[in-house]
Design a protein around this motif. Structure first.
Motif, PDB file in Angstrom:
ATOM      1  N   GLY A 169      64.834 -24.956  99.521  1.00  0.00           N
ATOM      2  CA  GLY A 169      64.008 -24.548  98.388  1.00  0.00           C
ATOM      3  C   GLY A 169      64.386 -23.176  97.868  1.00  0.00           C
ATOM      4  O   GLY A 169      64.430 -22.945  96.652  1.00  0.00           O
ATOM      5  N   ALA A 170      64.677 -22.253  98.798  1.00  0.00           N
ATOM      6  CA  ALA A 170      65.069 -20.900  98.391  1.00  0.00           C
ATOM      7  C   ALA A 170      66.395 -20.915  97.640  1.00  0.00           C
ATOM      8  O   ALA A 170      66.557 -20.227  96.624  1.00  0.00           O
ATOM      9  CB  ALA A 170      65.165 -20.000  99.622  1.00  0.00           C
ATOM     10  N   LEU A 171      67.348 -21.698  98.134  1.00  0.00           N
ATOM     11  CA  LEU A 171      68.646 -21.791  97.455  1.00  0.00           C
ATOM     12  C   LEU A 171      68.494 -22.374  96.056  1.00  0.00           C
ATOM     13  O   LEU A 171      69.101 -21.887  95.093  1.00  0.00           O
ATOM     14  CB  LEU A 171      69.614 -22.644  98.281  1.00  0.00           C
ATOM     15  N   GLY A 225      69.951 -21.881  92.066  1.00  0.00           N
ATOM     16  CA  GLY A 225      70.077 -22.951  91.081  1.00  0.00           C
ATOM     17  C   GLY A 225      69.414 -22.632  89.754  1.00  0.00           C
ATOM     18  O   GLY A 225      70.034 -22.773  88.684  1.00  0.00           O
ATOM     19  N   VAL A 226      68.163 -22.205  89.800  1.00  0.00           N
ATOM     20  CA  VAL A 226      67.425 -21.923  88.560  1.00  0.00           C
ATOM     21  C   VAL A 226      68.085 -20.818  87.736  1.00  0.00           C
ATOM     22  O   VAL A 226      68.258 -20.967  86.518  1.00  0.00           O
ATOM     23  CB  VAL A 226      65.948 -21.580  88.873  1.00  0.00           C
ATOM     24  N   PRO A 227      68.489 -19.687  88.348  1.00  0.00           N
ATOM     25  CA  PRO A 227      69.180 -18.664  87.547  1.00  0.00           C
ATOM     26  C   PRO A 227      70.469 -19.167  86.905  1.00  0.00           C
ATOM     27  O   PRO A 227      70.779 -18.800  85.765  1.00  0.00           O
ATOM     28  CB  PRO A 227      69.468 -17.555  88.572  1.00  0.00           C
ATOM     29  N   GLY A 250      76.735 -13.322  83.570  1.00  0.00           N
ATOM     30  CA  GLY A 250      76.414 -12.668  84.832  1.00  0.00           C
ATOM     31  C   GLY A 250      75.155 -11.829  84.754  1.00  0.00           C
ATOM     32  O   GLY A 250      74.345 -11.813  85.692  1.00  0.00           O
ATOM     33  N   VAL A 251      74.976 -11.134  83.629  1.00  0.00           N
ATOM     34  CA  VAL A 251      73.782 -10.298  83.452  1.00  0.00           C
ATOM     35  C   VAL A 251      72.521 -11.159  83.428  1.00  0.00           C
ATOM     36  O   VAL A 251      71.519 -10.846  84.083  1.00  0.00           O
ATOM     37  CB  VAL A 251      73.894  -9.468  82.157  1.00  0.00           C
ATOM     38  N   VAL A 252      72.572 -12.259  82.685  1.00  0.00           N
ATOM     39  CA  VAL A 252      71.409 -13.145  82.597  1.00  0.00           C
ATOM     40  C   VAL A 252      71.113 -13.777  83.954  1.00  0.00           C
ATOM     41  O   VAL A 252      69.954 -13.854  84.385  1.00  0.00           O
ATOM     42  CB  VAL A 252      71.638 -14.242  81.533  1.00  0.00           C
ATOM     43  N   ASP A 253      72.158 -14.213  84.632  1.00  0.00           N
ATOM     44  CA  ASP A 253      71.999 -14.819  85.954  1.00  0.00           C
ATOM     45  C   ASP A 253      71.297 -13.854  86.908  1.00  0.00           C
ATOM     46  O   ASP A 253      70.333 -14.212  87.591  1.00  0.00           O
ATOM     47  CB  ASP A 253      73.381 -15.203  86.491  1.00  0.00           C
ATOM     48  N   GLY A 254      71.759 -12.605  86.940  1.00  0.00           N
ATOM     49  CA  GLY A 254      71.159 -11.611  87.823  1.00  0.00           C
ATOM     50  C   GLY A 254      69.748 -11.247  87.413  1.00  0.00           C
ATOM     51  O   GLY A 254      68.856 -11.101  88.261  1.00  0.00           O
ATOM     52  N   ALA A 255      69.524 -11.102  86.111  1.00  0.00           N
ATOM     53  CA  ALA A 255      68.194 -10.721  85.622  1.00  0.00           C
ATOM     54  C   ALA A 255      67.162 -11.800  85.930  1.00  0.00           C
ATOM     55  O   ALA A 255      66.031 -11.495  86.347  1.00  0.00           O
ATOM     56  CB  ALA A 255      68.254 -10.458  84.117  1.00  0.00           C
ATOM     57  N   VAL A 256      67.540 -13.051  85.743  1.00  0.00           N
ATOM     58  CA  VAL A 256      66.614 -14.155  86.034  1.00  0.00           C
ATOM     59  C   VAL A 256      66.305 -14.203  87.525  1.00  0.00           C
ATOM     60  O   VAL A 256      65.155 -14.416  87.933  1.00  0.00           O
ATOM     61  CB  VAL A 256      67.200 -15.499  85.563  1.00  0.00           C
ATOM     62  N   LEU A 286      83.323 -24.533  91.883  1.00  0.00           N
ATOM     63  CA  LEU A 286      83.674 -23.199  92.368  1.00  0.00           C
ATOM     64  C   LEU A 286      82.528 -22.214  92.157  1.00  0.00           C
ATOM     65  O   LEU A 286      82.309 -21.309  92.974  1.00  0.00           O
ATOM     66  CB  LEU A 286      84.929 -22.691  91.652  1.00  0.00           C
ATOM     67  N   LEU A 287      81.802 -22.394  91.083  1.00  0.00           N
ATOM     68  CA  LEU A 287      80.662 -21.522  90.801  1.00  0.00           C
ATOM     69  C   LEU A 287      79.603 -21.657  91.892  1.00  0.00           C
ATOM     70  O   LEU A 287      79.103 -20.659  92.423  1.00  0.00           O
ATOM     71  CB  LEU A 287      80.067 -21.874  89.438  1.00  0.00           C
ATOM     72  N   LEU A 288      79.274 -22.894  92.240  1.00  0.00           N
ATOM     73  CA  LEU A 288      78.286 -23.131  93.293  1.00  0.00           C
ATOM     74  C   LEU A 288      78.793 -22.640  94.641  1.00  0.00           C
ATOM     75  O   LEU A 288      78.039 -22.050  95.424  1.00  0.00           O
ATOM     76  CB  LEU A 288      77.953 -24.625  93.362  1.00  0.00           C
ATOM     77  N   LEU A 289      80.083 -22.882  94.905  1.00  0.00           N
ATOM     78  CA  LEU A 289      80.665 -22.447  96.174  1.00  0.00           C
ATOM     79  C   LEU A 289      80.637 -20.926  96.292  1.00  0.00           C
ATOM     80  O   LEU A 289      80.329 -20.383  97.361  1.00  0.00           O
ATOM     81  CB  LEU A 289      82.105 -22.956  96.292  1.00  0.00           C
ATOM     82  N   SER A 290      80.924 -20.244  95.199  1.00  0.00           N
ATOM     83  CA  SER A 290      80.930 -18.775  95.229  1.00  0.00           C
ATOM     84  C   SER A 290      79.547 -18.224  95.535  1.00  0.00           C
ATOM     85  O   SER A 290      79.406 -17.202  96.219  1.00  0.00           O
ATOM     86  CB  SER A 290      81.424 -18.223  93.885  1.00  0.00           C
TER      87      SER A 290
END
Length: 219
Positions: free
Chosen positions: A31-33, A38-40, A57-63, A145-149
């Motif tokens: 659930g945490a993952l 996932g949501v960001p 990247g900025v949006v991903d981190g901010a969310v 690759l995005l998910l793996l990273s």
């Protein structure tokens, strides 16, 4: 927390099997993952259409940071969590008194702050902030690759965040460090509450027990 749950379950004559604990932990981790990774990613992918990797990247981190703060705020309304946060505050007050060299009793500990630079809440926020920079460097590769990273880089991010918290704790009186750690201290307002004297007594007893165990281990 699992240890506390087992103690409470035993007091209520409820048996928590090893499988129950494993399943609970697995669901919590999954659930945490999903929630914090996932949501960001989904939000960043939707909001950054037509923009470059940096914006993604900025949006991903901010969310991710916003979700963490909202989550901590939301759970604080639950009575059991609020009580837990009061014990968290008692822990910080005890450590603050100890590090100032004050006698470890309730009157002295009561006057101390519930905030402390070396805190798990600050570490969580540091992880989120560091991840925004690290994942920003990764850019937006193909989805696998995005998910793996996001998974592979967790230890690196945790290490960097941990070192930052250690550095902040050692240099808390430095004016620049004070400014840098202010957001991390303010975040603790969400996860600490003013404890009552009984909770302070518990924190003091736990601290003394930990010190005794440490001395015995070193002997």
């Amino acid at each position: 927390l699992m240890w506390s749950a087992n103690i409470q379950a035993a007091a209520e004559q409820i048996e928590l099997s090893a499988n129950t604990i494993r399943v609970t932990m697995a669901i919590a981790i999954a659930g945490a993952l999903l929630f914090f990774l996932g949501v960001p990613l989904l939000a960043a992918g939707f909001l950054s259409r037509g923009h470059g990797n940096l914006f993604f990247g900025v949006v991903d981190g901010a969310v991710r940071i916003a979700l963490l703060l909202l989550y901590l705020y939301a759970i604080s309304f639950k009575a059991e969590i609020a009580r837990l946060f009061a014990y968290h505050g008692a822990e910080h007050k005890t450590i603050n008194a100890y590090e100032k060299g004050l006698p470890l009793d309730v009157p002295n500990v009561r006057t101390q702050s519930t905030l402390h630079p070396r805190c798990g809440t600050g570490f969580l926020l540091a992880v989120m902030v560091v991840s925004a920079f690290v994942f920003g460097l990764v850019g937006r590769p193909a989805l696998p690759l995005l998910l793996l990273s996001r998974i592979v880089l967790i230890p690196v991010i945790a290490m960097l965040a941990y070192e930052f918290i250690r550095f902040a704790g050692r240099n808390r009186n430095n004016p620049i460090v004070k400014v840098l750690i202010l957001p991390f201290l303010l975040t603790q307002k969400l996860t600490t509450r003013e404890p009552d004297d009984r909770q302070l007594e518990v924190a003091l007893a736990a601290f003394e027990a930990a010190r005794l165990e440490e001395k015995e281990a070193a002997a």
